[in-house]
Motif scaffolding. Structure first.
Motif, short mmCIF file in Angstrom:
data_model
loop_
_atom_site.label_atom_id
_atom_site.label_comp_id
_atom_site.label_asym_id
_atom_site.label_seq_id
_atom_site.Cartn_x
_atom_site.Cartn_y
_atom_site.Cartn_z
N SER A 144 0.85 -1.20 0.00
CA SER A 144 0.00 0.00 0.00
C SER A 144 0.88 1.25 0.00
N LEU A 145 0.28 2.36 -0.40
CA LEU A 145 0.97 3.65 -0.45
C LEU A 145 0.61 4.47 0.77
N GLY A 146 1.58 5.18 1.31
CA GLY A 146 1.37 6.09 2.43
C GLY A 146 1.54 7.52 2.00
N LYS A 147 1.85 8.36 2.97
CA LYS A 147 1.95 9.80 2.70
C LYS A 147 3.18 10.13 1.86
N GLU A 148 3.08 11.23 1.14
CA GLU A 148 4.19 11.73 0.35
C GLU A 148 5.08 12.60 1.24
N GLU A 149 6.39 12.50 1.04
CA GLU A 149 7.34 13.27 1.84
C GLU A 149 8.59 13.54 1.00
N THR A 150 9.34 14.55 1.37
CA THR A 150 10.62 14.83 0.73
C THR A 150 11.73 14.52 1.72
N ILE A 151 12.63 13.61 1.33
CA ILE A 151 13.78 13.21 2.16
C ILE A 151 15.02 13.27 1.27
N ASP A 152 16.05 13.94 1.76
CA ASP A 152 17.31 14.08 0.99
C ASP A 152 17.05 14.63 -0.41
N GLY A 153 16.07 15.55 -0.53
CA GLY A 153 15.76 16.16 -1.82
C GLY A 153 14.95 15.27 -2.75
N ILE A 154 14.53 14.10 -2.28
CA ILE A 154 13.73 13.17 -3.09
C ILE A 154 12.29 13.20 -2.57
N THR A 155 11.33 13.46 -3.46
CA THR A 155 9.93 13.45 -3.09
C THR A 155 9.29 12.17 -3.58
N TRP A 159 7.22 -0.56 6.63
CA TRP A 159 7.21 0.66 5.82
C TRP A 159 8.62 1.10 5.47
N CYS A 160 8.81 1.60 4.25
CA CYS A 160 10.08 2.22 3.88
C CYS A 160 9.78 3.39 2.94
N PHE A 161 10.77 4.25 2.76
CA PHE A 161 10.59 5.41 1.90
C PHE A 161 10.77 4.98 0.45
N GLY A 162 9.74 5.22 -0.36
CA GLY A 162 9.75 4.77 -1.75
C GLY A 162 10.80 5.41 -2.65
N GLY A 163 11.34 6.54 -2.20
CA GLY A 163 12.35 7.23 -3.01
C GLY A 163 13.63 6.45 -3.17
N TYR A 164 13.84 5.43 -2.36
CA TYR A 164 15.05 4.61 -2.46
C TYR A 164 14.77 3.26 -3.08
#
Length: 83
Positions: free
Chosen positions: A39-50, A76-81
């Motif tokens: 599933s998808l969670g909230k959008e966030e910007t981490i290390d310049g990656i949204t 959960w993990c950050f999808g930008g990586y």
């Protein structure tokens, strides 16, 4: 990112209980670990990656940093990586 899509961690990546950097870390998966997005969670910007936080299941021989098998873990993990 799409639900049920399979992606690969680009680097060692923390698996967390919640979709946030403040979420308690469950484990750290090794780079090149394959995951399925549940599933998808909230959008966030981490290390310049949204990107979105994503709930994932670890697949195909996933290992933590000390080499223990962690296949089947979810969290959960950050999808930008993920690529």
């Amino acid at each position: 990112k799409i639900v049920n899509g399979v992606y690969r961690a680009q680097d060692n990546l923390r698996l967390r209980e919640t979709g946030s950097t403040s979420g308690k870390a469950i484990t750290t998966m090794q780079a090149d670990t394959y995951v399925r997005i549940l599933s998808l969670g909230k959008e966030e910007t981490i290390d310049g990656i949204t990107d979105n936080w994503v709930k994932v299941e670890l697949l195909w021989g996933a290992k933590n940093l000390v080499g223990d098998l962690i296949m089947g873990e979810t969290g959960w993990c950050f999808g930008g990586y993920l690529k």
